[in-house]
Design an enzyme around this catalytic site. Structure first.
Site: not given
Length: 426
Positions: A209-210, A231, A368, A371, A399, A401
């Site tokens: 569902g992105k 996409e 993917r 890094g 994450k 910040r």
């Protein structure tokens, strides 16, 4: 054809900066310290910028009237082209959103002129000086340029003053989001909205569902949003938005199985769609194309948030290892957020390793190809839906910040590819 006899300069960028400040005097603070009056190639533009700086330092408003008065006071109004030129600056720009981008252009052209002048000076003296003297002159000349290349140096006193202003403003508006709303109360509570200048990553495996959630962010934002969609085709994205607004299932819309009593909802939703301030690019496949189209979106459409779906589909302009390409794209996303002072949400694919684990909830190492994405992102969110509870979507903040980590649960309607806040069905 460009006149190579002219020194490096960009008058359009110079005029865009001055026009942006006249449009909204508060934007001056976004370029204060980035550029100086002598960075402008056209002397009259430098004088106008200096006058704006004087008004800014005095705490006075910056507009056509105040600017004209201070230029008159210093006998500079006619030197800069009079009221006619100043008025023309104010009428050229629709938005000041790209002012930092324009300031970077002006600064770079100024530095190039300095390099040209330094090289000319060295060449003119080369016969009269020894090699050691020439090397010393080169070192001294270019070290000065390098000292100015890093941008503004901020003291703790400057930071303290800005922080005091920020905390006071937040205290007076404690019940309001400081960023752009996601449209989901639980997520907004965690993030305080999407913050200007920050890079957000929304990652998941295919089918989680992105795209649907990122479309919801665009619909809910309440500000102009730019989307780089690589996409899906435009009509596929449009059908999803229409299904969300009309609450008619995707299957019906795609197959044309529309009942008579549903047509009114469709027509009403199409009208609502037409008024959504969302702007798409469906063919920006490399970093140069993306940067160009985003600049146009910000300058011409006033875009205040960018969504890229998805990050790993953008290519470098040169053949590189895949990890290096993705790292370059990731750095571009971060730079766009900083340059245009907007939130950038980059949708990202995850690697297949997540499927081999017993607990298939994504973790940071599942990103993917690079890094660098983890390093650049201010916030990383993962989507996870358990096959035994397909209507419950976990938004895992892996994450943060400034926000910290946590999990937000949303209801997922697979028939309409939409999300809802605060509704769970197990």
């Amino acid at each position: 054809m460009k006149d190579i006899s002219l020194p490096p300069q960009n008058l359009e960028a110079e005029e865009a900066i001055l026009g942006a400040v006249l449009l909204d005097g508060n934007t001056f603070s976004r370029v204060d310290g980035l550029i100086r009056p002598d960075d402008f190639y056209r002397a009259s533009n430098g004088l106008i910028y200096q006058a704006m700086n004087t008004l800014h330092k005095a705490g006075d408003p910056i507009d056509i009237i105040t600017l004209t008065e201070i230029l008159k006071k210093h006998d500079q109004l006619e030197k800069v082209g009079g009221l006619v030129y100043i008025s023309s600056l104010a009428s050229k720009l629709l938005s000041g959103a790209a002012i930092r981008h324009h300031a970077n252009i002006v600064k770079e052209q100024s530095q190039k002129r300095q390099i040209v002048n330094t090289c000319k000076k060295i060449i003119s003296e080369i016969e009269q000086l020894s090699v050691d003297e020439i090397i010393a002159n080169v070192h001294n000349s270019f070290s000065g340029l390098l000292d100015n290349h890093g941008g503004e140096i901020v003291s703790m006193a400057d930071l303290s003053a800005k922080l005091s202003e920020y905390i006071t403003k937040r205290s007076n508006n404690r019940h309001e989001l400081s960023g752009i709303t996601s449209g989901f109360a639980e997520l907004d509570n965690s993030l305080d909205g999407f913050q200007a200048g920050q890079m957000y990553v929304l990652g998941a495996r295919p089918g989680q569902g992105k795209t649907a959630l990122s479309l919801a962010f665009a619909q809910n934002a309440g500000v102009p949003v730019g989307r780089i969609d690589l996409e899906m085709a435009g009509h596929q994205l449009g059908i999803r938005v229409l299904s969300n607004l009309s609450q008619i299932t995707l299957y019906k819309l795609r197959k044309g199985f529309i009942a008579k009593d549903e047509w009114q909802a469709i027509m009403s939703s199409l009208s609502e769609m037409a008024n959504l301030p969302i702007y798409f690019s469906l063919s920006s496949y490399n970093v140069l194309e993306v940067e160009k189209i985003v600049t146009q979106m910000v300058e011409k459409k006033g875009v205040k948030m960018l969504i890229v779906d998805y990050l790993q589909l953008i290519n470098s302009t040169e053949r590189k290892k895949r990890e290096q390409e993705v790292a370059e794209v990731s750095r571009l996303m971060k730079r766009l957020a900083k340059t245009f002072d907007i939130p950038v949400i980059a949708v990202a694919q995850l690697n297949r390793e997540v499927e081999s684990r017993e607990d298939k909830r994504p973790i940071l190492k599942d990103l993917r190809d690079s890094g660098q994405i983890e390093q650049d992102a201010d916030v990383i969110m993962f989507l996870y839906r358990d096959k035994n509870a397909p209507t419950v979507c976990e938004v895992i903040i892996a994450k943060g910040r400034n926000e910290g980590e946590g999990v937000v649960k949303l209801y997922f309607d697979g028939d309409r590819m939409t999300f809802k806040s605060g509704v769970y069905e197990y």
